[in-house]
Write a protein that holds these residues in place. Sequence first.
Motif, PDB file in Angstrom:
ATOM      1  N   MET A   1       0.852  -1.179   0.000  1.00 28.70           N
ATOM      2  CA  MET A   1       0.000   0.000   0.000  1.00 28.70           C
ATOM      3  C   MET A   1       0.896   1.239   0.000  1.00 28.70           C
ATOM      4  O   MET A   1       1.844   1.333   0.777  1.00 28.70           O
ATOM      5  N   PRO A   2       0.599   2.220  -0.856  1.00 25.52           N
ATOM      6  CA  PRO A   2       1.406   3.444  -0.890  1.00 25.52           C
ATOM      7  C   PRO A   2       1.293   4.242   0.414  1.00 25.52           C
ATOM      8  O   PRO A   2       0.247   4.271   1.043  1.00 25.52           O
ATOM      9  N   LYS A   3       2.373   4.862   0.776  1.00 20.82           N
ATOM     10  CA  LYS A   3       2.370   5.728   1.958  1.00 20.82           C
ATOM     11  C   LYS A   3       1.677   7.042   1.629  1.00 20.82           C
ATOM     12  O   LYS A   3       1.456   7.370   0.472  1.00 20.82           O
ATOM     13  N   GLY A   4       1.337   7.789   2.667  1.00 18.63           N
ATOM     14  CA  GLY A   4       0.740   9.106   2.501  1.00 18.63           C
ATOM     15  C   GLY A   4       1.620  10.143   3.167  1.00 18.63           C
ATOM     16  O   GLY A   4       2.376   9.833   4.095  1.00 18.63           O
ATOM     17  N   TYR A   5       1.525  11.366   2.689  1.00 17.23           N
ATOM     18  CA  TYR A   5       2.364  12.446   3.203  1.00 17.23           C
ATOM     19  C   TYR A   5       1.547  13.717   3.403  1.00 17.23           C
ATOM     20  O   TYR A   5       0.668  14.030   2.604  1.00 17.23           O
ATOM     21  N   ILE A   6       1.861  14.405   4.466  1.00 21.73           N
ATOM     22  CA  ILE A   6       1.430  15.783   4.624  1.00 21.73           C
ATOM     23  C   ILE A   6       2.684  16.614   4.396  1.00 21.73           C
ATOM     24  O   ILE A   6       3.709  16.406   5.057  1.00 21.73           O
ATOM     25  N   ILE A   7       2.592  17.539   3.434  1.00 22.22           N
ATOM     26  CA  ILE A   7       3.725  18.397   3.103  1.00 22.22           C
ATOM     27  C   ILE A   7       3.312  19.834   3.383  1.00 22.22           C
ATOM     28  O   ILE A   7       2.256  20.275   2.921  1.00 22.22           O
ATOM     29  N   GLY A   8       4.122  20.523   4.147  1.00 17.63           N
ATOM     30  CA  GLY A   8       3.837  21.915   4.478  1.00 17.63           C
ATOM     31  C   GLY A   8       4.954  22.833   4.048  1.00 17.63           C
ATOM     32  O   GLY A   8       6.133  22.496   4.209  1.00 17.63           O
ATOM     33  N   HIS A   9       4.572  23.957   3.473  1.00 18.94           N
ATOM     34  CA  HIS A   9       5.508  25.029   3.134  1.00 18.94           C
ATOM     35  C   HIS A   9       5.040  26.233   3.940  1.00 18.94           C
ATOM     36  O   HIS A   9       3.899  26.675   3.785  1.00 18.94           O
ATOM     37  N   ILE A  10       5.907  26.733   4.812  1.00 16.69           N
ATOM     38  CA  ILE A  10       5.470  27.663   5.852  1.00 16.69           C
ATOM     39  C   ILE A  10       6.433  28.839   5.984  1.00 16.69           C
ATOM     40  O   ILE A  10       7.655  28.655   5.942  1.00 16.69           O
ATOM     41  N   ILE A  57       5.732  14.949   6.488  1.00 15.73           N
ATOM     42  CA  ILE A  57       5.357  13.946   7.485  1.00 15.73           C
ATOM     43  C   ILE A  57       4.844  12.722   6.741  1.00 15.73           C
ATOM     44  O   ILE A  57       3.918  12.824   5.935  1.00 15.73           O
ATOM     45  N   GLU A  58       5.464  11.582   6.984  1.00 11.71           N
ATOM     46  CA  GLU A  58       5.098  10.330   6.318  1.00 11.71           C
ATOM     47  C   GLU A  58       4.109   9.549   7.179  1.00 11.71           C
ATOM     48  O   GLU A  58       4.284   9.451   8.396  1.00 11.71           O
ATOM     49  N   PHE A  59       3.098   8.977   6.540  1.00 14.91           N
ATOM     50  CA  PHE A  59       2.088   8.154   7.209  1.00 14.91           C
ATOM     51  C   PHE A  59       2.040   6.779   6.549  1.00 14.91           C
ATOM     52  O   PHE A  59       2.430   6.635   5.383  1.00 14.91           O
ATOM     53  N   PRO A  60       1.552   5.773   7.259  1.00 18.14           N
ATOM     54  CA  PRO A  60       1.477   4.433   6.681  1.00 18.14           C
ATOM     55  C   PRO A  60       0.671   4.374   5.375  1.00 18.14           C
ATOM     56  O   PRO A  60       0.950   3.540   4.515  1.00 18.14           O
ATOM     57  N   SER A  61      -0.322   5.263   5.221  1.00 18.47           N
ATOM     58  CA  SER A  61      -1.135   5.274   4.003  1.00 18.47           C
ATOM     59  C   SER A  61      -1.660   6.689   3.747  1.00 18.47           C
ATOM     60  O   SER A  61      -1.636   7.540   4.638  1.00 18.47           O
ATOM     61  N   ASP A  88       1.140  26.667   3.069  1.00 14.36           N
ATOM     62  CA  ASP A  88       0.512  25.847   2.048  1.00 14.36           C
ATOM     63  C   ASP A  88       0.667  24.412   2.532  1.00 14.36           C
ATOM     64  O   ASP A  88       1.789  23.975   2.827  1.00 14.36           O
ATOM     65  N   ILE A  89      -0.434  23.673   2.610  1.00 18.64           N
ATOM     66  CA  ILE A  89      -0.409  22.303   3.086  1.00 18.64           C
ATOM     67  C   ILE A  89      -0.945  21.408   1.969  1.00 18.64           C
ATOM     68  O   ILE A  89      -1.992  21.696   1.384  1.00 18.64           O
ATOM     69  N   ILE A  90      -0.244  20.324   1.703  1.00 20.05           N
ATOM     70  CA  ILE A  90      -0.602  19.415   0.621  1.00 20.05           C
ATOM     71  C   ILE A  90      -0.652  17.995   1.173  1.00 20.05           C
ATOM     72  O   ILE A  90       0.242  17.590   1.932  1.00 20.05           O
ATOM     73  N   LEU A  91      -1.674  17.237   0.812  1.00 23.45           N
ATOM     74  CA  LEU A  91      -1.751  15.816   1.133  1.00 23.45           C
ATOM     75  C   LEU A  91      -1.412  15.056  -0.138  1.00 23.45           C
ATOM     76  O   LEU A  91      -2.005  15.332  -1.195  1.00 23.45           O
ATOM     77  N   VAL A  92      -0.475  14.104  -0.042  1.00 25.23           N
ATOM     78  CA  VAL A  92       0.017  13.418  -1.232  1.00 25.23           C
ATOM     79  C   VAL A  92       0.127  11.922  -0.974  1.00 25.23           C
ATOM     80  O   VAL A  92       0.577  11.506   0.098  1.00 25.23           O
ATOM     81  N   GLU A  93      -0.253  11.130  -1.971  1.00 27.88           N
ATOM     82  CA  GLU A  93      -0.028   9.691  -1.911  1.00 27.88           C
ATOM     83  C   GLU A  93       1.361   9.409  -2.465  1.00 27.88           C
ATOM     84  O   GLU A  93       1.740   9.946  -3.519  1.00 27.88           O
ATOM     85  N   GLY A  94       2.124   8.577  -1.756  1.00 27.96           N
ATOM     86  CA  GLY A  94       3.470   8.247  -2.194  1.00 27.96           C
ATOM     87  C   GLY A  94       3.493   7.072  -3.137  1.00 27.96           C
ATOM     88  O   GLY A  94       2.467   6.509  -3.500  1.00 27.96           O
ATOM     89  N   VAL A  95       4.689   6.687  -3.515  1.00 29.50           N
ATOM     90  CA  VAL A  95       4.859   5.582  -4.450  1.00 29.50           C
ATOM     91  C   VAL A  95       5.197   4.324  -3.700  1.00 29.50           C
ATOM     92  O   VAL A  95       5.921   4.354  -2.748  1.00 29.50           O
TER      93      VAL A  95
END
Length: 95
Positions: A1-10, A57-61, A88-95
């Motif tokens: 299962m791909p990991k998930g990320y919260i990416i913030g530029h602040i 920030i990396e999350f399990p999914s 700016d906050i972005i939620l992204v699915e990883g590979v």
Amino acid sequence: MPKGYIIGHITVKDPEAYKEYVERDTPILQGYGGRFIVRGGASEAPEGPMKDRHVVIEFPSFDDAKRAYHSPEYQEVVAIRHATADSDIILVEGV
């Protein structure tokens, strides 16, 4: 299962008050399985504008990242970030 990320530029506008956000958001996000991969540090933007601070920030999914961001307890501390920083906050699915 791909990991998930919260990416913030602040860009922090009130460093003293922003400390409360950092103190409160960390245990919340870690409680959802979040692991800070990037939190500040040196950066440069060879293309385009950028903010001063970057967080990954990396999350399990991807679902875990979304649950963490949208959780009532995290949304409560988001108000602190909005008051003390431009972000700016972005939620992204990883590979």
